[in-house]
Scaffold this motif. Structure first.
Motif, mmCIF file in Angstrom:
data_model
loop_
_atom_site.group_PDB
_atom_site.id
_atom_site.type_symbol
_atom_site.label_atom_id
_atom_site.label_comp_id
_atom_site.label_asym_id
_atom_site.label_seq_id
_atom_site.Cartn_x
_atom_site.Cartn_y
_atom_site.Cartn_z
ATOM 1 N N CYS A 189 0.785 -1.085 -0.284
ATOM 2 C CA CYS A 189 0.457 0.115 -0.151
ATOM 3 C C CYS A 189 0.525 1.167 0.317
ATOM 4 O O CYS A 189 0.858 1.775 -0.191
ATOM 5 C CB CYS A 189 -0.960 -0.007 1.398
ATOM 6 S SG CYS A 189 -2.420 -1.375 1.009
ATOM 7 N N GLU A 190 2.671 1.477 0.311
ATOM 8 C CA GLU A 190 2.665 2.498 0.497
ATOM 9 C C GLU A 190 3.192 2.589 -0.982
ATOM 10 O O GLU A 190 3.558 3.494 -1.028
ATOM 11 C CB GLU A 190 3.862 2.001 1.424
ATOM 12 C CG GLU A 190 3.695 2.213 2.838
ATOM 13 C CD GLU A 190 3.912 0.860 3.482
ATOM 14 O OE1 GLU A 190 4.379 -0.106 3.512
ATOM 15 O OE2 GLU A 190 2.847 0.606 4.738
ATOM 16 N N ASN A 191 3.620 1.457 -1.386
ATOM 17 C CA ASN A 191 3.688 1.990 -2.742
ATOM 18 C C ASN A 191 2.863 2.371 -3.792
ATOM 19 O O ASN A 191 3.357 2.968 -4.849
ATOM 20 C CB ASN A 191 4.544 0.091 -3.573
ATOM 21 C CG ASN A 191 6.042 -0.053 -2.845
ATOM 22 O OD1 ASN A 191 6.797 0.319 -2.469
ATOM 23 N ND2 ASN A 191 5.481 -1.642 -3.945
ATOM 24 N N MET A 192 2.121 1.697 -3.334
ATOM 25 C CA MET A 192 0.555 3.002 -4.509
ATOM 26 C C MET A 192 1.184 3.948 -4.285
ATOM 27 O O MET A 192 -0.049 4.479 -4.926
ATOM 28 C CB MET A 192 -0.504 2.198 -3.825
ATOM 29 C CG MET A 192 -1.044 0.454 -4.077
ATOM 30 S SD MET A 192 -0.713 -0.206 -5.547
ATOM 31 C CE MET A 192 -1.741 0.815 -6.579
ATOM 32 N N GLN A 193 1.192 4.631 -3.187
ATOM 33 C CA GLN A 193 1.110 5.821 -3.353
ATOM 34 C C GLN A 193 2.466 6.534 -3.782
ATOM 35 O O GLN A 193 2.641 7.622 -4.306
ATOM 36 C CB GLN A 193 2.117 6.543 -2.050
ATOM 37 C CG GLN A 193 0.648 6.417 -0.741
ATOM 38 C CD GLN A 193 1.925 7.013 0.817
ATOM 39 O OE1 GLN A 193 2.850 7.717 0.527
ATOM 40 N NE2 GLN A 193 1.053 6.378 1.463
ATOM 41 N N THR B 276 -1.280 7.345 -9.154
ATOM 42 C CA THR B 276 -2.077 8.315 -10.002
ATOM 43 C C THR B 276 -2.990 8.343 -10.815
ATOM 44 O O THR B 276 -3.125 7.217 -11.639
ATOM 45 C CB THR B 276 -1.604 9.883 -9.614
ATOM 46 O OG1 THR B 276 -3.111 10.955 -9.473
ATOM 47 C CG2 THR B 276 -0.978 10.473 -11.145
ATOM 48 N N LEU B 277 -4.198 8.936 -10.601
ATOM 49 C CA LEU B 277 -4.749 9.075 -12.070
ATOM 50 C C LEU B 277 -4.823 9.268 -13.066
ATOM 51 O O LEU B 277 -4.699 10.810 -13.040
ATOM 52 C CB LEU B 277 -6.510 9.379 -11.538
ATOM 53 C CG LEU B 277 -7.489 8.128 -10.868
ATOM 54 C CD1 LEU B 277 -8.497 8.862 -10.688
ATOM 55 C CD2 LEU B 277 -7.409 7.413 -11.959
ATOM 56 N N GLU B 278 -4.645 9.461 -14.029
ATOM 57 C CA GLU B 278 -3.768 9.575 -15.323
ATOM 58 C C GLU B 278 -5.629 10.048 -16.807
ATOM 59 O O GLU B 278 -5.881 8.450 -16.635
ATOM 60 C CB GLU B 278 -3.057 9.205 -16.650
ATOM 61 C CG GLU B 278 -2.825 10.664 -17.549
ATOM 62 C CD GLU B 278 -1.581 9.509 -18.231
ATOM 63 O OE1 GLU B 278 -0.400 10.797 -17.477
ATOM 64 O OE2 GLU B 278 -1.338 9.085 -18.370
ATOM 65 N N ILE C 30 -2.015 5.086 -13.321
ATOM 66 C CA ILE C 30 -0.973 4.911 -13.834
ATOM 67 C C ILE C 30 0.664 5.334 -12.625
ATOM 68 O O ILE C 30 -0.167 5.777 -11.864
ATOM 69 C CB ILE C 30 0.222 5.886 -14.896
ATOM 70 C CG1 ILE C 30 -0.459 7.676 -14.373
ATOM 71 C CG2 ILE C 30 -1.444 5.685 -15.927
ATOM 72 C CD1 ILE C 30 0.287 8.735 -14.983
ATOM 73 N N LYS C 31 1.541 4.914 -12.955
ATOM 74 C CA LYS C 31 2.625 4.130 -11.690
ATOM 75 C C LYS C 31 3.396 5.577 -12.041
ATOM 76 O O LYS C 31 3.706 6.144 -13.385
ATOM 77 C CB LYS C 31 3.383 3.273 -12.088
ATOM 78 C CG LYS C 31 4.239 3.657 -10.318
ATOM 79 C CD LYS C 31 5.383 1.784 -10.339
ATOM 80 C CE LYS C 31 5.912 1.976 -9.007
ATOM 81 N NZ LYS C 31 5.778 1.254 -8.579
ATOM 82 N N VAL C 32 3.765 6.593 -11.335
ATOM 83 C CA VAL C 32 4.380 7.739 -11.851
ATOM 84 C C VAL C 32 6.149 7.651 -10.707
ATOM 85 O O VAL C 32 6.319 6.818 -9.903
ATOM 86 C CB VAL C 32 3.916 9.089 -10.864
ATOM 87 C CG1 VAL C 32 4.900 10.637 -11.107
ATOM 88 C CG2 VAL C 32 2.376 9.314 -10.941
ATOM 89 N N LYS C 33 7.069 8.082 -12.015
ATOM 90 C CA LYS C 33 8.116 7.933 -12.281
ATOM 91 C C LYS C 33 8.705 9.004 -11.776
ATOM 92 O O LYS C 33 9.922 8.869 -10.848
ATOM 93 C CB LYS C 33 8.759 7.393 -13.163
ATOM 94 C CG LYS C 33 8.580 6.255 -13.225
ATOM 95 C CD LYS C 33 9.209 5.795 -14.767
ATOM 96 C CE LYS C 33 8.592 4.190 -15.483
ATOM 97 N NZ LYS C 33 7.455 2.995 -15.529
#
Length: 185
Positions: free
Chosen positions: A85-89, A92-94, A103-106
């Motif tokens: 769940c920490e990784n889910m931070q 975000t929605l795109e 999407i995963k924000v790099k």
């Protein structure tokens, strides 16, 4: 009077952000994003030796205890789910065409959308992840230990079979609804 207007503006602003942060609209898509992150953890798993729980010696000097296969151990489940769940931070929605997807924000600095709103969405999916794991952790843990959660099947197992956020006929994209059109969960 100016103080009243300022308080009204502040209250409206807070309520708009609270409404956006109150919940996840598309629980199926959010569940699939969580499943993809768990899938990433499964695919990045390194082979491990069995867990040697033979710490006692008998009267002949032989070690006693269990030798547990790592693939069916509680340790493996904890390592897979810990920090999920920490990784889910990082998500975000795109907006893509007329829909939105997780999407995963790099790099948050290079994000072209409203960063404050994007951070609110990342907190939303992280808290949704916490609720999802709280509801499904026991059954998910058992399935992982039994070996019925493999790479490529996490979304089906987590979002359809256990969580029931997605219907089985929709190809993992449709939230399950009852006859009135209300979400089931």
């Amino acid at each position: 009077m100016a103080n009243f207007n300022m308080n009204s503006v502040l209250l409206i602003t807070i309520s708009i952000f609270a409404a956006a942060a109150y919940g996840i609209d598309d629980k199926c898509a959010a569940c699939n994003a969580i499943a993809m992150e768990l899938e990433r953890g499964l695919s990045n798993e390194k082979p491990r030796n069995h867990l040697d729980m033979r710490h006692r010696l008998d009267s002949k000097g032989q070690r006693q205890g269990k030798l547990i296969d790592y693939r069916v151990s509680e340790l493996r489940v904890v390592e897979l789910l810990d920090g999920l769940c920490e990784n889910m931070q990082d998500y975000t929605l795109e907006k893509v065409d007329s829909s939105r997807q997780w999407i995963k924000v790099k790099d948050w600095d290079n994000l072209k959308t409203n960063k404050q709103e994007a951070r609110a969405y990342s907190k939303d999916i992280s808290s949704f992840c916490g609720r999802l794991l709280e509801e499904t952790e026991d059954e998910l843990s058992e399935r992982i230990k039994k070996g019925s959660v493999n790479a490529g099947e996490v979304s089906r197992v987590l979002c359809q079979d256990i969580g029931r956020y997605c219907s089985q006929t929709s190809g993992n994209r449709e939230t399950m609804e009852d006859e009135t059109g209300n979400e089931e969960l």
